[in-house]
Design a protein around this motif. Structure first.
Motif, PDB file in Angstrom:
ATOM      1  N   VAL A 171     -38.652  11.377  36.356  1.00 40.15           N
ATOM      2  CA  VAL A 171     -40.507  11.706  37.061  1.00 40.15           C
ATOM      3  C   VAL A 171     -41.459  12.935  35.883  1.00 40.15           C
ATOM      4  O   VAL A 171     -40.281  13.937  36.756  1.00 40.15           O
TER       5      VAL A 171
ATOM      6  N   ASP B 146     -44.334  14.709  36.125  1.00 34.03           N
ATOM      7  CA  ASP B 146     -46.219  14.751  36.728  1.00 34.03           C
ATOM      8  C   ASP B 146     -46.727  15.587  35.340  1.00 34.03           C
ATOM      9  O   ASP B 146     -46.895  16.154  34.527  1.00 34.03           O
TER      10      ASP B 146
ATOM     11  N   SER C 208     -48.433  11.170  36.967  1.00 32.82           N
ATOM     12  CA  SER C 208     -47.037  11.085  36.570  1.00 32.82           C
ATOM     13  C   SER C 208     -46.459   9.356  35.871  1.00 32.82           C
ATOM     14  O   SER C 208     -46.885   8.583  36.229  1.00 32.82           O
TER      15      SER C 208
ATOM     16  N   SER D 143     -43.088   7.343  35.127  1.00 33.58           N
ATOM     17  CA  SER D 143     -41.253   6.997  35.749  1.00 33.58           C
ATOM     18  C   SER D 143     -40.568   7.005  34.297  1.00 33.58           C
ATOM     19  O   SER D 143     -41.283   5.909  33.486  1.00 33.58           O
TER      20      SER D 143
ATOM     21  N   ASN E  49     -48.552   5.267  40.362  1.00 34.56           N
ATOM     22  CA  ASN E  49     -48.383   7.431  40.355  1.00 34.56           C
ATOM     23  C   ASN E  49     -49.554   7.678  40.345  1.00 34.56           C
ATOM     24  O   ASN E  49     -49.789   8.703  39.680  1.00 34.56           O
TER      25      ASN E  49
ATOM     26  N   PRO F  63     -43.230  11.585  43.813  1.00 32.29           N
ATOM     27  CA  PRO F  63     -41.912  10.139  43.106  1.00 32.29           C
ATOM     28  C   PRO F  63     -41.005  10.453  42.455  1.00 32.29           C
ATOM     29  O   PRO F  63     -41.000  12.239  42.321  1.00 32.29           O
TER      30      PRO F  63
ATOM     31  N   THR G 120     -42.630   5.924  43.780  1.00 32.25           N
ATOM     32  CA  THR G 120     -43.783   6.104  43.581  1.00 32.25           C
ATOM     33  C   THR G 120     -45.061   7.068  44.654  1.00 32.25           C
ATOM     34  O   THR G 120     -44.209   7.082  45.400  1.00 32.25           O
ATOM     35  N   LEU G 121     -46.829   7.004  43.899  1.00 32.67           N
ATOM     36  CA  LEU G 121     -46.847   7.478  45.494  1.00 32.67           C
ATOM     37  C   LEU G 121     -47.514   6.078  45.933  1.00 32.67           C
ATOM     38  O   LEU G 121     -47.486   5.943  47.263  1.00 32.67           O
TER      39      LEU G 121
ATOM     40  N   THR H 157     -41.857   2.243  46.893  1.00 26.84           N
ATOM     41  CA  THR H 157     -40.991   1.411  45.922  1.00 26.84           C
ATOM     42  C   THR H 157     -40.990   0.123  44.962  1.00 26.84           C
ATOM     43  O   THR H 157     -41.240  -1.135  45.467  1.00 26.84           O
TER      44      THR H 157
ATOM     45  N   THR I 192     -46.045   2.748  51.220  1.00 20.72           N
ATOM     46  CA  THR I 192     -45.866   3.963  51.703  1.00 20.72           C
ATOM     47  C   THR I 192     -45.370   3.553  52.720  1.00 20.72           C
ATOM     48  O   THR I 192     -44.869   4.758  53.753  1.00 20.72           O
TER      49      THR I 192
ATOM     50  N   ASN J 171     -39.116   3.695  51.996  1.00 21.43           N
ATOM     51  CA  ASN J 171     -38.440   3.769  50.608  1.00 21.43           C
ATOM     52  C   ASN J 171     -36.949   3.869  50.613  1.00 21.43           C
ATOM     53  O   ASN J 171     -36.525   3.036  51.443  1.00 21.43           O
TER      54      ASN J 171
END
Length: 395
Positions: A154, A156, A161, A163, A181, A193, A207-208, A211, A227, A231
């Motif tokens: 990842v 940032d 961000s 992936s 993200n 992430p 991710t934020l 998943t 979230t 995850n």
């Protein structure tokens, strides 16, 4: 006989005498022929001598010649660890000099690694070290599958961000996406992430927002968990190992195995907060979180059959705590064996067989269980091919 007849006969006799010999011409011609024979003989001898010399030089190489480099079969998985600029791959040593390793993973084309104090991503294959990603930020974690050439990380940036999934064999990005993200002004993520797992054609993107399970061939993707529901820890052969939401993660002690590919196997719950699935998903190793906030956690690993849920008794005498390293086969894995968790305690590299349910020392005293300061925090001098250094989460 008349005088006229006598004179006539005498004149004819004189005409039949041989002409006088030109001795100078004969000697010159002879010398010329002799010189030709000598030149031909010398040339023939020289050609034979040259042929012998060439053959001799071909068969006898100079002592300064080095043997041709031997290709390392990276499709194999061997007992592996790294210290400094050297990756110990079974009996082979792969140099990453002048780069020192922070974290690394194995692919079928070599070792992908993060270098200490440097930005970007590198690959070492025993013949060369090349930079494959010139990302300007700091990478802290790599993810690779049990086999193949894909590696993920990842990147940032301000406001989000990316992936990234990369094919080391072809030197190309397979996937780059900011999905999940995007950062808002009030967002305070509990977990950064990450690429949770790469399983054949699927990538699990942590991710934020949760998943995602991403099909790398078709580009189709779905949000498996948000979230608030947890995850994905890892995945193999269509199975994913999931952890509960953060609140349960801090207080709970279980992980859940889910059949993502076919849905034939009902979800199963196992004790532990960290987990490692065998390549075919047949076995599961679990570990509790380390009370000293060390990750990956040193633990007395527990072994289970995933289809039946049965626990198998794995023994590792002389090493009360193991730090999982990698699967060599579906029923063999390696781990760092801690003799104690006291400072400067020797660490051995172990190979564990699920057939015999025992662990044997492969390489004794590879390092010590000592934490030294590094850019990712307080880390051990040795590194395992897990994609992350062994470090303290907190001071």
């Amino acid at each position: 006989m008349t005088d006229l007849l006598k004179d006539t006969l005498t004149e004819h006799a004189d005409r039949t005498q041989p002409s006088p010999l030109d001795l100078d011409a004969i000697i010159t011609t002879g010398n010329r022929r002799l010189r030709r024979r000598r030149v031909v003989a010398i040339a023939g001898t020289a050609m034979v001598t040259l042929a012998v010399l060439i053959t001799t030089l071909t068969l006898i190489k100079p002592a300064t010649d080095q043997p041709a480099p031997v290709s390392v079969p990276f499709t194999e998985r061997r007992a592996t660890y790294a210290i400094g600029s050297e990756i110990h791959f079974g009996q082979d040593v792969i140099s990453t000099a002048p780069h020192k390793l922070t974290a690394f993973v194995q692919t079928n084309s070599g070792f992908a690694f993060i270098a200490t104090g440097e930005r970007g991503l590198f690959v070492a294959d025993g013949k060369q070290v090349r930079k494959i990603a010139a990302y300007p930020g700091d990478l802290t974690r790599l993810t690779a599958a049990n086999h193949g050439n894909l590696v993920g990380w990842v990147e940032d940036f301000d406001g989000g961000s990316d992936s990234v999934i990369y094919d080391v064999a072809t030197d190309r990005e397979v996937l780059r996406t900011p999905v999940g993200n995007e950062r808002g002004p009030l967002l305070d993520p509990v977990e950064s992430p990450r690429i949770a797992a790469i399983d054949d054609r699927f990538a699990y993107l942590g991710t934020l927002k949760g998943t995602y399970r991403w099909d790398l061939k078709t580009g189709k993707h779905q949000l498996l968990l948000n979230t608030t529901t947890g995850n994905v820890l890892t995945a193999a052969s269509g199975f994913s190992l999931r952890r509960g939401p953060e609140k349960a993660y801090l207080t709970g002690t279980t992980v859940v195995l889910v059949d993502d590919l076919n849905g034939f196997l009902a979800p199963r719950t196992f004790p532990g907060q960290a987990g490692y699935l065998s390549p075919t998903g047949e076995y599961l190793l679990t570990a509790p979180n380390d009370s000293r906030s060390i990750t990956p956690p040193p633990a007395a690993l527990r072994l289970f059959q995933t289809t039946t849920g049965k626990e198998l008794s794995l023994t590792h005498p002389g090493h009360p705590f193991l730090i999982f390293s990698q699967w060599l086969t579906n029923d063999t894995f390696t781990a760092a064996g801690l003799r104690t968790t006291t400072p400067n305690s020797p660490v051995d590299l172990l190979t564990c067989s699920l057939k015999s349910l025992t662990c044997q020392t492969t390489t004794p005293a590879i390092s010590t269980y000592t934490f030294t300061f590094g850019p990712a925090g307080t880390t051990t001098p040795f590194t395992l091919p897990t994609g992350t250094p062994i470090y303290r989460l907190f001071g």
